[in-house]
Scaffold this motif. Structure first.
Motif, PDB file in Angstrom:
ATOM      1  N   THR A   1       0.828  -1.199   0.000  1.00 39.15           N
ATOM      2  CA  THR A   1       0.000   0.000   0.000  1.00 39.15           C
ATOM      3  C   THR A   1       0.869   1.258   0.000  1.00 39.15           C
ATOM      4  O   THR A   1       2.028   1.229   0.413  1.00 39.15           O
ATOM      5  CB  THR A   1      -0.953   0.026   1.199  1.00 39.15           C
ATOM      6  OG1 THR A   1      -0.195   0.025   2.421  1.00 39.15           O
ATOM      7  CG2 THR A   1      -1.886  -1.181   1.176  1.00 39.15           C
ATOM      8  N   THR A   2       0.291   2.346  -0.463  1.00 40.32           N
ATOM      9  CA  THR A   2       1.059   3.573  -0.671  1.00 40.32           C
ATOM     10  C   THR A   2       0.528   4.737   0.170  1.00 40.32           C
ATOM     11  O   THR A   2      -0.609   4.721   0.631  1.00 40.32           O
ATOM     12  CB  THR A   2       0.998   4.008  -2.150  1.00 40.32           C
ATOM     13  OG1 THR A   2      -0.354   4.329  -2.482  1.00 40.32           O
ATOM     14  CG2 THR A   2       1.506   2.917  -3.071  1.00 40.32           C
ATOM     15  N   TYR A   3       1.377   5.728   0.316  1.00 35.52           N
ATOM     16  CA  TYR A   3       0.946   7.034   0.821  1.00 35.52           C
ATOM     17  C   TYR A   3       0.047   7.686  -0.229  1.00 35.52           C
ATOM     18  O   TYR A   3       0.114   7.356  -1.419  1.00 35.52           O
ATOM     19  CB  TYR A   3       2.141   7.948   1.044  1.00 35.52           C
ATOM     20  CG  TYR A   3       3.081   7.575   2.154  1.00 35.52           C
ATOM     21  CD1 TYR A   3       3.173   8.367   3.298  1.00 35.52           C
ATOM     22  CD2 TYR A   3       3.906   6.462   2.051  1.00 35.52           C
ATOM     23  CE1 TYR A   3       4.063   8.046   4.308  1.00 35.52           C
ATOM     24  CE2 TYR A   3       4.792   6.134   3.055  1.00 35.52           C
ATOM     25  CZ  TYR A   3       4.876   6.928   4.186  1.00 35.52           C
ATOM     26  OH  TYR A   3       5.750   6.606   5.177  1.00 35.52           O
TER      27      TYR A   3
ATOM     28  N   LEU B   1       2.747  -1.771  -6.309  1.00 30.99           N
ATOM     29  CA  LEU B   1       2.209  -0.712  -5.469  1.00 30.99           C
ATOM     30  C   LEU B   1       0.699  -0.624  -5.618  1.00 30.99           C
ATOM     31  O   LEU B   1       0.170  -0.652  -6.726  1.00 30.99           O
ATOM     32  CB  LEU B   1       2.851   0.631  -5.812  1.00 30.99           C
ATOM     33  CG  LEU B   1       4.376   0.714  -5.676  1.00 30.99           C
ATOM     34  CD1 LEU B   1       4.830   2.171  -5.740  1.00 30.99           C
ATOM     35  CD2 LEU B   1       4.880   0.054  -4.404  1.00 30.99           C
TER      36      LEU B   1
ATOM     37  N   ARG C   1      -7.023   6.630   2.563  1.00 27.69           N
ATOM     38  CA  ARG C   1      -6.052   5.554   2.788  1.00 27.69           C
ATOM     39  C   ARG C   1      -6.540   4.619   3.884  1.00 27.69           C
ATOM     40  O   ARG C   1      -6.453   3.395   3.748  1.00 27.69           O
ATOM     41  CB  ARG C   1      -4.683   6.138   3.137  1.00 27.69           C
ATOM     42  CG  ARG C   1      -3.649   5.037   3.286  1.00 27.69           C
ATOM     43  CD  ARG C   1      -2.259   5.520   3.598  1.00 27.69           C
ATOM     44  NE  ARG C   1      -1.358   4.378   3.688  1.00 27.69           N
ATOM     45  CZ  ARG C   1      -0.104   4.433   4.093  1.00 27.69           C
ATOM     46  NH1 ARG C   1       0.420   5.594   4.456  1.00 27.69           N
ATOM     47  NH2 ARG C   1       0.640   3.349   4.148  1.00 27.69           N
TER      48      ARG C   1
ATOM     49  N   ASP D   1       0.267   9.055  -5.329  1.00 27.71           N
ATOM     50  CA  ASP D   1       0.332   7.803  -4.578  1.00 27.71           C
ATOM     51  C   ASP D   1       1.779   7.355  -4.659  1.00 27.71           C
ATOM     52  O   ASP D   1       2.283   7.054  -5.749  1.00 27.71           O
ATOM     53  CB  ASP D   1      -0.590   6.752  -5.202  1.00 27.71           C
ATOM     54  CG  ASP D   1      -2.043   7.209  -5.190  1.00 27.71           C
ATOM     55  OD1 ASP D   1      -2.497   7.693  -4.142  1.00 27.71           O
ATOM     56  OD2 ASP D   1      -2.702   7.091  -6.234  1.00 27.71           O
ATOM     57  N   LEU D   2       2.464   7.310  -3.512  1.00 30.41           N
ATOM     58  CA  LEU D   2       3.905   7.076  -3.544  1.00 30.41           C
ATOM     59  C   LEU D   2       4.360   6.255  -2.347  1.00 30.41           C
ATOM     60  O   LEU D   2       3.610   6.044  -1.391  1.00 30.41           O
ATOM     61  CB  LEU D   2       4.660   8.402  -3.605  1.00 30.41           C
ATOM     62  CG  LEU D   2       4.296   9.504  -2.598  1.00 30.41           C
ATOM     63  CD1 LEU D   2       4.967   9.292  -1.269  1.00 30.41           C
ATOM     64  CD2 LEU D   2       4.640  10.869  -3.153  1.00 30.41           C
ATOM     65  N   LEU D   3       5.620   5.799  -2.391  1.00 30.98           N
ATOM     66  CA  LEU D   3       6.170   4.944  -1.354  1.00 30.98           C
ATOM     67  C   LEU D   3       7.685   4.984  -1.428  1.00 30.98           C
ATOM     68  O   LEU D   3       8.253   4.966  -2.530  1.00 30.98           O
ATOM     69  CB  LEU D   3       5.689   3.499  -1.574  1.00 30.98           C
ATOM     70  CG  LEU D   3       5.974   2.513  -0.458  1.00 30.98           C
ATOM     71  CD1 LEU D   3       5.038   2.760   0.725  1.00 30.98           C
ATOM     72  CD2 LEU D   3       5.817   1.085  -0.958  1.00 30.98           C
TER      73      LEU D   3
ATOM     74  N   PRO E   1      -2.471   1.740  -4.654  1.00 33.08           N
ATOM     75  CA  PRO E   1      -2.977   3.015  -4.137  1.00 33.08           C
ATOM     76  C   PRO E   1      -4.266   2.798  -3.353  1.00 33.08           C
ATOM     77  O   PRO E   1      -4.852   1.702  -3.392  1.00 33.08           O
ATOM     78  CB  PRO E   1      -3.227   3.833  -5.402  1.00 33.08           C
ATOM     79  CG  PRO E   1      -3.521   2.815  -6.441  1.00 33.08           C
ATOM     80  CD  PRO E   1      -2.674   1.619  -6.111  1.00 33.08           C
TER      81      PRO E   1
END
Length: 241
Positions: A13-15, A49, A97, A30-32, A51
């Motif tokens: 899962t991502t930020y 990844l 999230r 959407d990042l990690l 989102p």
């Protein structure tokens, strides 16, 4: 390619937050951090990844494409998710999230998908099971060493229960990378697997055969490869089954 030969696909899962790069500023992303994907790759898995998802149908479809799942670290959960009012130190959360990760855990539980929770991920797994959080750990233990400073990790000594699954993946006593100001208070359905010198719960795991393990620290930042190897091995068994 045979099922036995195919590399397990591990969703992470991502930020969900604004980010800036090049000539672009404050773009919703959407990042990690790449250390998560690198750790999965190093353990023999393929990182994918994921989102935030908006519906149960999307979560079910995502889980159907995965062999394992990591609920990654990040910002605090909305305390409303566990029936609490926000502490003054809890000021930023991302409802999309929170909701998406809870939907993913619902879908994963329905099919027995292997899951690893990391930092925030452990807290999300506890809340998903009906548990609750200590909203600001320094108020409970009298110091803020677990949170380190902005952009850094602190060293925390962890003691693993020798009777738990976690003991087959990691040393009994070792030092981990920490960055958290919250902790799990209640965790119904999970066994306490590790604590630190302050008595703070540092890991939990589900009883039985399913791999559902969570740690409060950041294994992607230290050489805690046993956790990722354990997840990938469980994902391979899940896929073949």
């Amino acid at each position: 390619m045979s099922e036995a030969a195919r590399m397990p696909v591990i969703g992470i899962t991502t930020y969900h937050r604004p980010a800036s790069w090049g000539t672009w500023s404050d773009v919703e992303c959407d990042l990690l951090p790449s250390a998560y994907a690198q750790s999965v790759t190093g353990a023999g898995g393929v990182p994918l990844l994921v989102p935030p998802l908006a519906t149960a149908e999307a979560a079910d479809s995502t889980v159907a494409a995965l062999d394992g799942l990591i609920i990654a670290g990040g910002e605090d959960m909305n305390p409303a998710a566990y029936g609490a009012e926000p502490d003054p130190h809890v000021t930023g959360w991302v409802d999309a999230r929170d909701a998406g990760e809870l939907l993913l855990l619902d879908a994963a539980e329905r099919v027995g998908l292997p899951v690893l929770g990391i930092c925030r991920g452990m807290q999300v797994m506890a809340v998903h099971s009906g548990g609750s959080l200590i909203q600001h750990l320094p108020d409970a233990i009298g110091h803020a060493r677990h949170a380190a400073t902005d952009g850094t990790y602190s060293d925390t000594d962890v003691h693993v229960d020798a009777a738990c699954r976690l003991a087959s993946l990691l040393p009994g006593d070792f030092t981990v990378a920490s960055h958290h100001h919250q902790a799990v208070a209640e965790h119904p359905g999970f066994l306490a697997a590790a604590r630190d010198d302050d008595g703070v719960l540092q890991a939990m795991e589900a009883p039985g055969e399913r791999f559902a393990v969570a740690v409060q620290w950041h294994p992607e930042q230290h050489d805690d490869a046993g956790l990722f190897a354990g997840l990938v091995a469980a994902a391979r068994r899940y896929r073949i089954r």
